[in-house]
Design a protein around this motif. Sequence first.
Motif, PDB file in Angstrom:
ATOM      1  N   GLU A 188       0.838  -1.211   0.000  1.00  0.00           N
ATOM      2  CA  GLU A 188       0.000   0.000   0.000  1.00  0.00           C
ATOM      3  C   GLU A 188       0.871   1.259   0.000  1.00  0.00           C
ATOM      4  OE1 GLU A 188      -3.563   2.061   2.636  1.00  0.00           O
ATOM      5  OE2 GLU A 188      -2.747   0.132   3.264  1.00  0.00           O
ATOM      6  N   SER A 215       2.414   1.726  -3.408  1.00  0.00           N
ATOM      7  CA  SER A 215       1.429   2.264  -4.358  1.00  0.00           C
ATOM      8  C   SER A 215       1.320   3.787  -4.213  1.00  0.00           C
ATOM      9  CB  SER A 215       0.066   1.618  -4.121  1.00  0.00           C
ATOM     10  OG  SER A 215      -0.905   2.192  -4.953  1.00  0.00           O
ATOM     11  N   SER A 216       1.246   4.256  -2.955  1.00  0.00           N
ATOM     12  CA  SER A 216       1.167   5.705  -2.693  1.00  0.00           C
ATOM     13  C   SER A 216       2.416   6.416  -3.194  1.00  0.00           C
ATOM     14  CB  SER A 216       0.998   5.961  -1.195  1.00  0.00           C
ATOM     15  OG  SER A 216      -0.248   5.496  -0.750  1.00  0.00           O
TER      16      SER A 216
END
Length: 587
Positions: free
Chosen positions: A550, A553-554
């Motif tokens: 996650e 991805s950011s």
Amino acid sequence: MIRKTIFFAFLIVLGILLFVNPNFKAISAGVAILLFGMIMLEEGFKVFTKGPLQNILKKATNKLYKSITAGAFVTALIQSSSLVSVITISFISAELITLAGGIGLIFGSNIGTTATAWLVAGFGLKIKISALAMPMLVFGIVFSFQKKPALKGIGNVLAGLGFFFLGIHYMKEGFDVFKEYIDLSQFAVSGFLGVFIYTGLGIIITTILQSSSATLALILTALAAGQIEYENALALAIGANVGTTITAVLGSLGSNAAGRRLAGAHLIFNVITGLIAIVFIYPLARLVNNLSEFMQIVNTNYVLKLALFHTIFNVIGVVIMIPFIKKLEHLLLRIVKARPDSDKDVDEPKYLNPAALKFSGTAISTLVKESKYLYKNSIFEIVSHALNIHREDIKSDEKVKEIIKKSDTDFKTDIEDLYYTKVKNIYGEIIRYATTAESDLKLNKKQVKAISDIKIANIKMVEIVKEAKELNKNIAQALTTDNKYMRDEYNNFRKKLTKVLRVIYLFRTEENYKDYELKLKELKKDAKANKRHSNKSIDKLIRKNLITAEMASSLFNDYTNVNDMIKKLIEVAELLYTKHDSLLDNS
């Protein structure tokens, strides 16, 4: 409301006069034809205001003597003080000239209007003017049907002069016929009582006709026909001068602050000049007699003497007011304020005045100023606060690394709220203003591109704000996370954007902008290259399992986002701040 009342009262009085005395129709027709000629003259000269005329007026305001001379010369040439006023208001609205420079132009235009009196007195009443008017009308109409703007402008100027002289002819003929039935000179009033009565009458006539030049032409033709006494004609000329300011003041009521200040300056100047002329009317009349003798003007040629009187008291008025121009400017700036915004919570445009939309050069200059204001204030603030960095730190000489290190507190900035209060309204008004300029003004290719660049710059600014909003959320999370690697990556993003913001600030404020322009090109090139290639440091963190999927991805999203923001920030700076030729130079 006042203008409507005066207009309807005038129509009623005119109808009664034409019904009671049909002989009055030749004079009224002459006035109407003359006014139509002046409108055509103004329309004709508007074609030539895009280049040389605007440049003359703009460049003439750095010195007072230049602005007064330019105002007088241009007004005498184009026979329209109102057109000079419109251009001057546009320049002041776009902040291309100061109010003092504009006042100089208006003072000069007052001297320039005296050319009408000389034209009528020395030429229009001496020969059979209709013989000259007819060829002008013929050639003027032929030219006015041409598609080329320059030829159309020449046609309107010729036709305007033709109608102007034809109007004088009918007025002269009308007064000659009129005196067979009624001798208006029997209503002459001598002494200061007559001065005040006829000055008031001159004010009323000029307010109705909306033109001091037309009033002067009427006075001169009536004087030539012996329908009014010379002494009363002098007072009428003073009234015409004061009356033209009533027209300007009424016209400025719905105008912007620049228009109201200029109308105020015009009113103060003409009222003071009028009062001086009234008080010293008899000494001035003796001065005119002495000068007439020196200039070999026949003592009974009251028409030329009236033209001389009109010039003398206008010149005296300018000479008396010159020392007070700066004080007058300060007074008007203090008294006449810009109308307050109805909604204090939302930023309003600072430069987008309707007056500047009269001409392409001032419209573009105004759009550039408004866009720069939006960029250097709102966009600079939003991006820096999105990074949780103070603007003053970006402007300072402190090392970027140290700024990032000490700026570890979340500002809790609401980017969306900042967009709605500081950007959205101004952005919408800029686009609306630019679209209006494109549709209402005749633009050359250079001007079309300039407006297109301004619109592109503003669209990019809005995109930067949206990208800053997404980045701000993740920066806020990164500042409070326990993951050191995540914090470091976002601090690198902050560092890159801070560096770009600083170089842009220096680019738009420093004299040696060329050095920073080269740096910006390099930074933009790097941003484009980075956007095409993956970030190796993020890849490394993923392989070593130092960040979650996650988080990765950011980081990847914001890596692209940051490079995109850098590219757009630099592109907007280049569009708005790269030094181009003057946008007013359209000749």
